[in-house]
Every structure is written in C-alpha cells, then in structure tokens.
Scaffold this motif. Structure first.
Motif, PDB file in Angstrom:
ATOM      1  N   ILE A  83       0.846  -1.193   0.000  1.00  8.06           N
ATOM      2  CA  ILE A  83       0.000   0.000   0.000  1.00  8.06           C
ATOM      3  C   ILE A  83       0.881   1.241   0.000  1.00  8.06           C
ATOM      4  N   ALA A  84       0.633   2.132  -0.954  1.00  8.42           N
ATOM      5  CA  ALA A  84       1.477   3.306  -1.152  1.00  8.42           C
ATOM      6  C   ALA A  84       1.166   4.407  -0.137  1.00  8.42           C
ATOM      7  N   GLY A  85       2.041   5.421  -0.138  1.00  8.98           N
ATOM      8  CA  GLY A  85       1.937   6.512   0.815  1.00  8.98           C
ATOM      9  C   GLY A  85       1.241   7.725   0.249  1.00  8.98           C
ATOM     10  N   GLY A  86       1.572   8.869   0.812  1.00  6.76           N
ATOM     11  CA  GLY A  86       0.982  10.125   0.387  1.00  6.76           C
ATOM     12  C   GLY A  86       0.418  10.904   1.566  1.00  6.76           C
ATOM     13  N   PRO A  87      -0.939  10.886   1.741  1.00  7.19           N
ATOM     14  CA  PRO A  87      -1.910  10.228   0.867  1.00  7.19           C
ATOM     15  C   PRO A  87      -1.966  10.859  -0.518  1.00  7.19           C
ATOM     16  N   GLY A  88      -2.168   9.958  -1.508  1.00  7.69           N
ATOM     17  CA  GLY A  88      -2.311  10.425  -2.869  1.00  7.69           C
ATOM     18  C   GLY A  88      -1.381   9.790  -3.875  1.00  7.69           C
ATOM     19  N   GLN A  89      -0.505   8.870  -3.436  1.00  8.12           N
ATOM     20  CA  GLN A  89       0.412   8.248  -4.373  1.00  8.12           C
ATOM     21  C   GLN A  89      -0.187   6.979  -4.986  1.00  8.12           C
ATOM     22  N   SER A  90       0.264   6.673  -6.194  1.00  7.47           N
ATOM     23  CA  SER A  90      -0.168   5.478  -6.912  1.00  7.47           C
ATOM     24  C   SER A  90       0.729   4.303  -6.550  1.00  7.47           C
ATOM     25  N   ALA A  91       0.123   3.193  -6.162  1.00 10.60           N
ATOM     26  CA  ALA A  91       0.905   1.984  -5.874  1.00 10.60           C
ATOM     27  C   ALA A  91       1.500   1.413  -7.152  1.00 10.60           C
ATOM     28  N   ILE A  92       0.741   1.461  -8.241  1.00 10.25           N
ATOM     29  CA  ILE A  92       1.207   0.857  -9.490  1.00 10.25           C
ATOM     30  C   ILE A  92       2.375   1.647 -10.058  1.00 10.25           C
ATOM     31  N   GLU A  93       2.348   2.962  -9.950  1.00 10.10           N
ATOM     32  CA  GLU A  93       3.472   3.764 -10.431  1.00 10.10           C
ATOM     33  C   GLU A  93       4.735   3.498  -9.626  1.00 10.10           C
ATOM     34  N   ASN A  94       4.590   2.952  -8.433  1.00  6.10           N
ATOM     35  CA  ASN A  94       5.735   2.597  -7.596  1.00  6.10           C
ATOM     36  C   ASN A  94       6.035   1.097  -7.640  1.00  6.10           C
ATOM     37  N   TYR A 125       1.901  -4.849   3.494  1.00  6.11           N
ATOM     38  CA  TYR A 125       3.040  -3.957   3.679  1.00  6.11           C
ATOM     39  C   TYR A 125       2.561  -2.547   3.381  1.00  6.11           C
ATOM     40  N   GLY A 126       2.477  -1.716   4.404  1.00  9.95           N
ATOM     41  CA  GLY A 126       2.081  -0.327   4.231  1.00  9.95           C
ATOM     42  C   GLY A 126       3.242   0.575   4.559  1.00  9.95           C
ATOM     43  N   VAL A 127       3.461   1.596   3.724  1.00  9.04           N
ATOM     44  CA  VAL A 127       4.540   2.542   3.966  1.00  9.04           C
ATOM     45  C   VAL A 127       3.937   3.934   4.100  1.00  9.04           C
ATOM     46  N   SER A 128       4.335   4.674   5.128  1.00 10.42           N
ATOM     47  CA  SER A 128       3.882   6.038   5.370  1.00 10.42           C
ATOM     48  C   SER A 128       2.359   6.056   5.547  1.00 10.42           C
ATOM     49  N   TYR A 129       1.637   6.884   4.762  1.00  5.62           N
ATOM     50  CA  TYR A 129       0.171   6.873   4.866  1.00  5.62           C
ATOM     51  C   TYR A 129      -0.387   5.469   4.654  1.00  5.62           C
TER      52      TYR A 129
END
Length: 514
Positions: free
Chosen positions: A108-119, A211-215
């Motif tokens: 799960i990506a951070g942000g809030p507002g980031q794309s998981a797929i782009e990462n 696995y969650g990073v940041s937000y």
C-alpha cells in the motif's frame, strides 16, 4: 558522469523535451503536503466489461517483464450501488514460484495520494524475497493513479518562477474542485478500504500479507480493524498511528532539520567544511522571510537559462523533501552553505530533484486529510506550530483547502488505537523527517503480537534502505515474529556528505589558487 555534479549543478542536457517543472500543482508546491513515501498499461480490459474480464498482460513503469493488470468496477458511493461507477485498477506481480496461490502481499502506497502501481518497481525491489513464492498485489487507491485520479494540475505553472507566497489557497482549491468530476466525499480511507477487500475477494486470495509505507500504514491498520480475518501478517514502515493526525508533523520536520545539522557537526569532514551549517541555514531562511530572491539559473531539465524565484517555502520544502532520501540528504550541507554565499544553483538542483518526485493526487490527498485529520488540529498543536515555519504554513494551507473541500468528519472512533493480535512488524527510521520512532511506539499501544524496530541510520521507508526487507520476508515466510530479530538494522549504512559539487572528499586548492 559524477552524480553529485549532476544533482547540484543541474547539467541534464535534455533540450528536446519541455521542462517537467512546468507541470505541477500550485497546492502541492505551496503546502508541501503529506507524509509521502517512495504507469502505462497495455491490453487493458474495457471498463464496461471490467467485472467479468480476466487479468491481462501489461507493462508497468520500471519493470521490463510483463505482469498482470485488471480493474474492478465499484460504486463511487457504496450507499448508492446503482449510481455512478468507477474503475479501481490493480496490478499483480506474479510469484516466481507460486507455492502459495491463495495468498498475496498487498503493498500500500503513501501520500496520501500516491499510486501503488506507479511505484511497482520500488515495491518489487523491496519485496523481492516475498515475491519468490507469493504474488505482490498493487492497487491504485481510488482517487490516485489509474483509479479515477483526483488531480489538481496546472499546466501553465512553472515552479521555477511561481511565487507560492502570493497563493490564494481558497481560490485555487475551488478552481481545482470545479474541474473534478467526482463526489470527493467518497474518496476517504474507509471507502477505499472496501475497494481493497472487494479486489481481494475478486482475485480469490484467502489471506493477505500487508506492507504499508507512510500513509499506507494507516490503510493497513484500518484493514486490521475492519477485516482481520483476511490478514496473515502486517508490516508498518514509517508508522502513522491512528491516534495521530498527519498534519501534526511540524515537530517531526524540525527534528529532521536538527538531526541533519547534528550529523554534519559530528562528521569530522562535514563539520570542518561547514562549521556554521545551522547558521548558514538561518541566514538564508531569514533573508527569504523578508523577500524572495530572484536568480538566473540553468533549468535542470532543459539546461536553458531561466529565472528562478526562490521563496522561503521553496527553500524549506526542498530541504524537507531531501531529508526523506539518504542520497539527496547527503547533498544538503553543500547546497545550504552555497546558498548562504549567494549561489542558488545547488539549491535549484535539490529543488528539481524533489519537486517532481511526490506523485501526489492533490484532490485525493484533500479528501483524506480534510475528513480524517484537520479536525484533530488542537489549540496545543497550533501553539506548538507557531515556532515552526513548515508546521505553521502546512496547517494554514490545509485549513484553507479544507474550508473549500467540505468533507464530512470521520467518527471519533476512527482515531482509536488498533487492537489486534495479528503478527505485526513496525519499522521506524531514526532520521525520519515525517514519522519519527515515537509514532511507531504509539501505534503498538494495543497490539499484543508486535515488534517495533528502529534503524539508527534510516530516514523514511526503512525497508528500502536496510535489511528491513529481510525481516519482512522472514515474517511472511513463518507467519510469526518469534525469530524476527532487528539486530541487522544496527549496521551503519550512512552516506558520506558531499563537501563540494563533485565528491565527498575535500578538494585541495591548487598552487595558483593559493
């Protein structure tokens, strides 16, 4: 080519391409939003057939191999199942040897507002050992990436000459909202969580490892609360405890600055080269508090001569973002010192590297923060932020934004500590400028089966910078924390500070210069 010289002097020679710095959001540039962390698809199924369409082969940025992509059509407002639908996109990085076909690691990506797929490339790298026998599942949370993104881009803005001091937050937020074709009240964390669970069931995974990073750690904790039966293990990296408003990070940012000055002072070479680093910073910061500084520089993307308006917000924002990344953090003493001497090209290099690196969908960011965090800003937090430029401006900017976004507040129970006995690994970086180790401690309050480790030399995103990735793999493999030992996190992985634009070594003056 020397990486330090490229970063600091901005010598990228890409004159055939327009400056990437021209495609930014005023709101992101001005507020320096979020906690942060760290694609183009082919053969996508048509949205009208998305519920029954099989996974299709696709490419994602940063990976040369084909992976599997798909989408799930869901109600934008779950209370109106017959109303508007949106497509929530996901990608599956298939296991190398699929020994556990009913399990996957959801990153799960951070942000809030980031794309998981782009990462995807970053997640693939840090979870490479997990991927040996389990799929890696990436979901673009609603409002981000491919999933009906709520963006606030301003194609006519050049962040080189943009004066964020003159920004009208209310006006620009309203302009952004007017362009968005969505019910923004439906893009908070809890609604997005129902999408995650629907995709798990749609793909037939019986258990997820998180696995969650940041937000992303907030989303992981909500998953623990709402759907514990679906989870096998959880890793929280750069922890945002439920009890903590993400807006109250001014103190953490100031702590990151202080650690930078301390680290340089205690490093014999850095301390000798920049003996007055903190004062150098204060000199520039005080000057910019009086008025912006305009300088002629080389655009880092086009190498063309351009006018660079350096404001206090840009200067502090560039430093703050650089503190997240060890390789760029190592450039800061030189850049700050040069700025105090009137040379702003190194700061521009830092600014260029960090200003386009967040990938934040500002509309989604506002939907989350305005529903879940802004009402938790107390008088005590405001009082504490008075002496913090970054903390104060962040609160002021987001309060103005939220006055327009008009999100309904989450229930007070949203911020209760998570009670769980799911095996949970928590990772914190001692040098983290956003989510300090004390936040990880706070998150463990009611976790009865958890271990919290702090890496002395990591910033934000411990697993990307240390042996944290091995600890995650051990947890997933055994399903237990019994043999997960954080001793390897004590390894000194610090990067040497750049003492000039070229190297981490002192360049001796020639006889002619002497």
């Amino acid at each position: 080519m020397n990486i330090g010289k490229v970063m600091l002097q901005g010598t990228y020679n890409k004159v055939s391409k327009p400056s990437l710095l021209a495609r930014k959001s005023k709101l992101i540039s001005a507020i320096q939003v979020g906690l942060l962390s760290v694609l183009s698809f082919s053969a996508m199924a048509d949205d009208t057939e998305i519920n029954s369409a099989p996974l299709s082969s696709c490419y994602v940025d940063g990976l040369s191999e084909q992976v599997q992509c798909g989408s799930l059509l869901v109600a934008e407002n779950p209370a109106k199942p017959d109303g508007k639908k949106i497509a929530v996109h996901y990608a599956v990085l298939p296991a190398i040897k699929p020994s556990f076909k009913t399990q996957a690691m959801l990153a799960i990506a951070g942000g809030p507002g980031q794309s998981a797929i782009e990462n995807a490339a970053g997640f693939d790298r840090v979870l490479a050992k997990v991927r040996q026998d389990r799929d890696i599942l990436l979901i673009d949370q609603r409002g981000t990436g491919q999933s009906n993104i709520l963006a606030c881009e301003d194609d006519n803005m050049s962040v080189l000459s943009f004066n964020d001091d003159d920004m009208d937050y209310v006006k620009d937020t309203q302009a952004c909202l007017d362009k968005i074709d969505a019910d923004v009240t439906q893009y908070g964390s809890l609604t997005a969580l129902t999408d995650f669970e629907a995709i798990r069931q749609h793909l037939g995974y019986e258990k997820l490892h998180l696995y969650g990073v940041s937000y992303g750690t907030r989303m992981a904790q909500l998953y623990m609360r709402e759907y514990p039966q679906a989870l096998a293990t959880v890793t929280l990296d750069g922890v945002v405890p439920m009890q903590q408003s993400v807006i109250a990070i001014g103190k953490a940012i100031d702590r990151g600055y202080a650690l930078l000055f301390k680290d340089c002072q205690q490093n014999s070479l850095c301390g000798e080269q920049f003996p007055t680093l903190e004062q150098d910073f204060t000199t520039v910061d005080n000057a910019l508090a009086e008025a912006p500084i305009e300088a002629q520089v080389r655009d880092p993307q086009t190498n063309e001569v351009a006018s660079f308006l350096l404001t206090r917000g840009k200067f502090n924002g560039a430093i703050r973002m650089a503190l997240y990344m060890p390789n760029i953090r190592s450039l800061l003493p030189h850049a700050i010192h040069q700025a105090s001497q009137g040379n702003y090209q190194p700061v521009l290099g830092i600014y260029a590297l960090t200003s386009d690196s967040t990938g934040i969908a500002m509309g989604m960011h506002a939907s989350v923060v305005c529903a879940e965090d802004i009402h938790r800003v107390t008088d005590a937090i405001r009082e504490q932020a008075k002496d913090s430029y970054m903390g104060r401006t962040m609160i002021e900017g987001l309060e103005a934004t939220c006055s327009v976004w008009n999100m309904p507040q989450v229930d007070s129970s949203f911020s209760d500590a998570i009670e769980s006995d799911i095996p949970t690994l928590l990772l914190s970086g001692e040098l983290d400028p956003a989510t300090p180790p004390s936040w990880g401690d706070m998150a463990t309050e009611k976790l009865t089966n958890a271990k919290h480790f702090t890496s002395a030399f990591a910033t934000h995103g411990v697993a990307y910078q240390s042996c944290g990735n091995d600890l995650i793999a051990d947890l997933v493999k055994t399903g237990s924390l019994d043999n997960v030992d954080g001793e390897c996190l004590e390894k000194d992985v610090r990067r040497s500070f750049y003492l000039n634009a070229n190297t981490v070594e002192v360049i001796q003056a020639s006889a002619e210069e002497e």
